[in-house]
Design a protein around this motif. Sequence first.
Motif, PDB file in Angstrom:
ATOM      1  N   ARG A   1      61.643  67.497 -13.449  1.00 49.83           N
ATOM      2  CA  ARG A   1      61.228  68.059 -14.783  1.00 49.83           C
ATOM      3  C   ARG A   1      61.924  69.163 -14.944  1.00 49.83           C
ATOM      4  O   ARG A   1      62.538  69.688 -15.774  1.00 49.83           O
ATOM      5  N   HIS A   2      61.675  70.344 -13.749  1.00 50.03           N
ATOM      6  CA  HIS A   2      62.303  71.692 -13.898  1.00 50.03           C
ATOM      7  C   HIS A   2      63.648  71.521 -13.777  1.00 50.03           C
ATOM      8  O   HIS A   2      64.320  72.400 -14.626  1.00 50.03           O
ATOM      9  N   ALA A   3      64.413  70.983 -12.989  1.00 49.73           N
ATOM     10  CA  ALA A   3      65.809  70.678 -12.750  1.00 49.73           C
ATOM     11  C   ALA A   3      66.424  70.386 -14.292  1.00 49.73           C
ATOM     12  O   ALA A   3      67.446  71.011 -14.541  1.00 49.73           O
ATOM     13  N   THR A   4      65.977  69.235 -14.882  1.00 52.19           N
ATOM     14  CA  THR A   4      66.342  68.797 -16.096  1.00 52.19           C
ATOM     15  C   THR A   4      66.216  69.817 -16.993  1.00 52.19           C
ATOM     16  O   THR A   4      67.173  69.966 -17.914  1.00 52.19           O
ATOM     17  N   SER A   5      65.125  70.580 -17.113  1.00 52.18           N
ATOM     18  CA  SER A   5      64.838  71.649 -18.268  1.00 52.18           C
ATOM     19  C   SER A   5      65.886  72.850 -18.180  1.00 52.18           C
ATOM     20  O   SER A   5      66.392  72.860 -18.956  1.00 52.18           O
ATOM     21  N   ILE A   6      66.385  73.066 -17.194  1.00 54.28           N
ATOM     22  CA  ILE A   6      67.246  74.249 -16.662  1.00 54.28           C
ATOM     23  C   ILE A   6      68.666  73.817 -17.017  1.00 54.28           C
ATOM     24  O   ILE A   6      69.402  74.403 -17.685  1.00 54.28           O
TER      25      ILE A   6
ATOM     26  N   LYS B   1      72.031  62.118 -24.008  1.00 62.15           N
ATOM     27  CA  LYS B   1      70.860  61.239 -23.214  1.00 62.15           C
ATOM     28  C   LYS B   1      71.135  61.134 -21.746  1.00 62.15           C
ATOM     29  O   LYS B   1      72.312  60.902 -21.298  1.00 62.15           O
ATOM     30  N   LEU B   2      69.998  61.698 -21.234  1.00 63.24           N
ATOM     31  CA  LEU B   2      70.008  61.713 -19.723  1.00 63.24           C
ATOM     32  C   LEU B   2      68.874  60.894 -19.147  1.00 63.24           C
ATOM     33  O   LEU B   2      67.801  61.061 -19.488  1.00 63.24           O
ATOM     34  N   THR B   3      69.345  60.273 -17.973  1.00 59.55           N
ATOM     35  CA  THR B   3      68.302  59.654 -17.126  1.00 59.55           C
ATOM     36  C   THR B   3      68.198  60.210 -15.807  1.00 59.55           C
ATOM     37  O   THR B   3      69.080  60.045 -15.070  1.00 59.55           O
ATOM     38  N   ALA B   4      67.057  60.648 -15.363  1.00 52.76           N
ATOM     39  CA  ALA B   4      66.911  61.523 -14.222  1.00 52.76           C
ATOM     40  C   ALA B   4      65.940  60.605 -13.294  1.00 52.76           C
ATOM     41  O   ALA B   4      64.988  59.890 -13.750  1.00 52.76           O
TER      42      ALA B   4
ATOM     43  N   GLU C   1      58.224  51.614  -2.371  1.00 55.82           N
ATOM     44  CA  GLU C   1      59.174  52.930  -2.075  1.00 55.82           C
ATOM     45  C   GLU C   1      60.530  52.935  -2.075  1.00 55.82           C
ATOM     46  O   GLU C   1      61.206  53.853  -1.890  1.00 55.82           O
ATOM     47  N   ASP C   2      61.055  51.642  -2.539  1.00 52.73           N
ATOM     48  CA  ASP C   2      62.689  51.558  -2.587  1.00 52.73           C
ATOM     49  C   ASP C   2      63.039  51.918  -3.891  1.00 52.73           C
ATOM     50  O   ASP C   2      64.182  52.102  -4.084  1.00 52.73           O
ATOM     51  N   GLU C   3      62.100  52.007  -4.888  1.00 47.84           N
ATOM     52  CA  GLU C   3      62.579  52.421  -6.244  1.00 47.84           C
ATOM     53  C   GLU C   3      62.000  53.735  -6.733  1.00 47.84           C
ATOM     54  O   GLU C   3      60.969  54.246  -6.276  1.00 47.84           O
ATOM     55  N   ARG C   4      62.674  54.480  -7.693  1.00 48.86           N
ATOM     56  CA  ARG C   4      62.243  55.782  -8.193  1.00 48.86           C
ATOM     57  C   ARG C   4      61.985  55.926  -9.627  1.00 48.86           C
ATOM     58  O   ARG C   4      62.620  54.990 -10.143  1.00 48.86           O
ATOM     59  N   LYS C   5      60.858  56.380  -9.811  1.00 50.34           N
ATOM     60  CA  LYS C   5      60.588  56.563 -11.263  1.00 50.34           C
ATOM     61  C   LYS C   5      61.829  57.235 -12.219  1.00 50.34           C
ATOM     62  O   LYS C   5      62.582  58.231 -11.735  1.00 50.34           O
ATOM     63  N   GLU C   6      62.023  56.681 -13.352  1.00 50.61           N
ATOM     64  CA  GLU C   6      63.097  57.100 -14.101  1.00 50.61           C
ATOM     65  C   GLU C   6      62.416  58.160 -15.168  1.00 50.61           C
ATOM     66  O   GLU C   6      61.592  57.825 -15.850  1.00 50.61           O
ATOM     67  N   TYR C   7      63.121  59.218 -15.596  1.00 49.22           N
ATOM     68  CA  TYR C   7      62.442  60.122 -16.786  1.00 49.22           C
ATOM     69  C   TYR C   7      63.855  60.183 -17.811  1.00 49.22           C
ATOM     70  O   TYR C   7      64.991  60.452 -17.428  1.00 49.22           O
ATOM     71  N   HIS C   8      63.698  59.764 -18.940  1.00 43.65           N
ATOM     72  CA  HIS C   8      64.391  59.784 -20.045  1.00 43.65           C
ATOM     73  C   HIS C   8      64.667  60.854 -20.806  1.00 43.65           C
ATOM     74  O   HIS C   8      63.342  61.117 -21.499  1.00 43.65           O
ATOM     75  N   TYR C   9      65.683  61.394 -21.296  1.00 43.11           N
ATOM     76  CA  TYR C   9      65.632  62.723 -22.075  1.00 43.11           C
ATOM     77  C   TYR C   9      66.788  62.513 -23.117  1.00 43.11           C
ATOM     78  O   TYR C   9      67.832  61.918 -23.057  1.00 43.11           O
ATOM     79  N   GLU C  10      66.652  63.011 -24.573  1.00 41.69           N
ATOM     80  CA  GLU C  10      67.404  62.832 -25.541  1.00 41.69           C
ATOM     81  C   GLU C  10      67.396  64.338 -26.099  1.00 41.69           C
ATOM     82  O   GLU C  10      66.607  64.832 -26.527  1.00 41.69           O
ATOM     83  N   LEU C  11      68.588  64.857 -26.199  1.00 39.73           N
ATOM     84  CA  LEU C  11      68.784  66.125 -26.976  1.00 39.73           C
ATOM     85  C   LEU C  11      69.897  66.114 -27.738  1.00 39.73           C
ATOM     86  O   LEU C  11      70.987  65.688 -27.607  1.00 39.73           O
ATOM     87  N   VAL C  12      69.637  66.681 -28.750  1.00 41.94           N
ATOM     88  CA  VAL C  12      70.678  66.712 -30.033  1.00 41.94           C
ATOM     89  C   VAL C  12      70.932  68.396 -30.420  1.00 41.94           C
ATOM     90  O   VAL C  12      69.883  69.204 -30.761  1.00 41.94           O
ATOM     91  N   VAL C  13      72.335  68.925 -29.996  1.00 42.49           N
ATOM     92  CA  VAL C  13      72.355  70.526 -30.099  1.00 42.49           C
ATOM     93  C   VAL C  13      73.304  70.632 -31.212  1.00 42.49           C
ATOM     94  O   VAL C  13      74.317  69.992 -31.271  1.00 42.49           O
ATOM     95  N   PRO C  14      72.770  71.357 -32.342  1.00 47.41           N
ATOM     96  CA  PRO C  14      73.726  71.777 -33.336  1.00 47.41           C
ATOM     97  C   PRO C  14      74.691  72.854 -33.045  1.00 47.41           C
ATOM     98  O   PRO C  14      74.578  73.743 -31.962  1.00 47.41           O
ATOM     99  N   VAL C  15      75.884  72.641 -33.314  1.00 50.07           N
ATOM    100  CA  VAL C  15      77.127  73.568 -32.973  1.00 50.07           C
ATOM    101  C   VAL C  15      77.343  74.577 -34.184  1.00 50.07           C
ATOM    102  O   VAL C  15      77.599  74.227 -35.144  1.00 50.07           O
TER     103      VAL C  15
END
Length: 224
Positions: A50-55, A190-193, A202-216
Amino acid sequence: MNKITNKKGFTLIEIIIAIGILAAMTLTMSQISTSVVESKNRSEKRVETRHATSIALSKLTDDLRMAFIADKTFHGNDSFYLTGFIGDGTSINFSTMSNVHYIKNQNDTDQSHVGYKLKTDDTGNFILIRRQTPYLMEKLEEGGQGFVLMRDIKEITIEYYDSNKKEWKDKWDTESISFAGRLPQMVKVKLTALGETKMTDEDERKEYHYELVVPVAMYKQKVS
């Protein structure tokens, strides 16, 4: 008078029972310790993701908000100072005013070229590379230094909002006829981390989905 003493010790069965109880307690403590360590590792990985995605998303937001294009007089007779905006579904390159001076007397400016792209790592997952030039250069998609901004990405998609047609586009190029001299009004990411491993597998990892809309901010104007 003879003193009677009890010289009876532990029987073999009692020793075996005691050893069994001790082994069971040891196994239970070991399982508890392992569970605690695994839980701690998962928690740390979740926070790290979450920290890496936020940065990463914060940096991308800062760059996109300050994206700009300039008219031909700004570029100079030999187009030494190219500005523009080129993007597709997984990569983006553009000129921006987001560069910050950290080192005194360093040869850089507020205006620079920034690029984001995905690259596959040794594990088969994606890493997000950010590239930046110290100042505007002749080519929008080359030059500068790149570094890994984020690891463990499963997927990323980028879209661009066309203010003229009022719709999202999967590509943008300020040198093309369709988008000549225009910036997108907004950019959607849209990013899936990939985070910690799942407790059930143990062979699968949890997925975190993010969506961001940035005005220019400067999508309607050119710098001259």
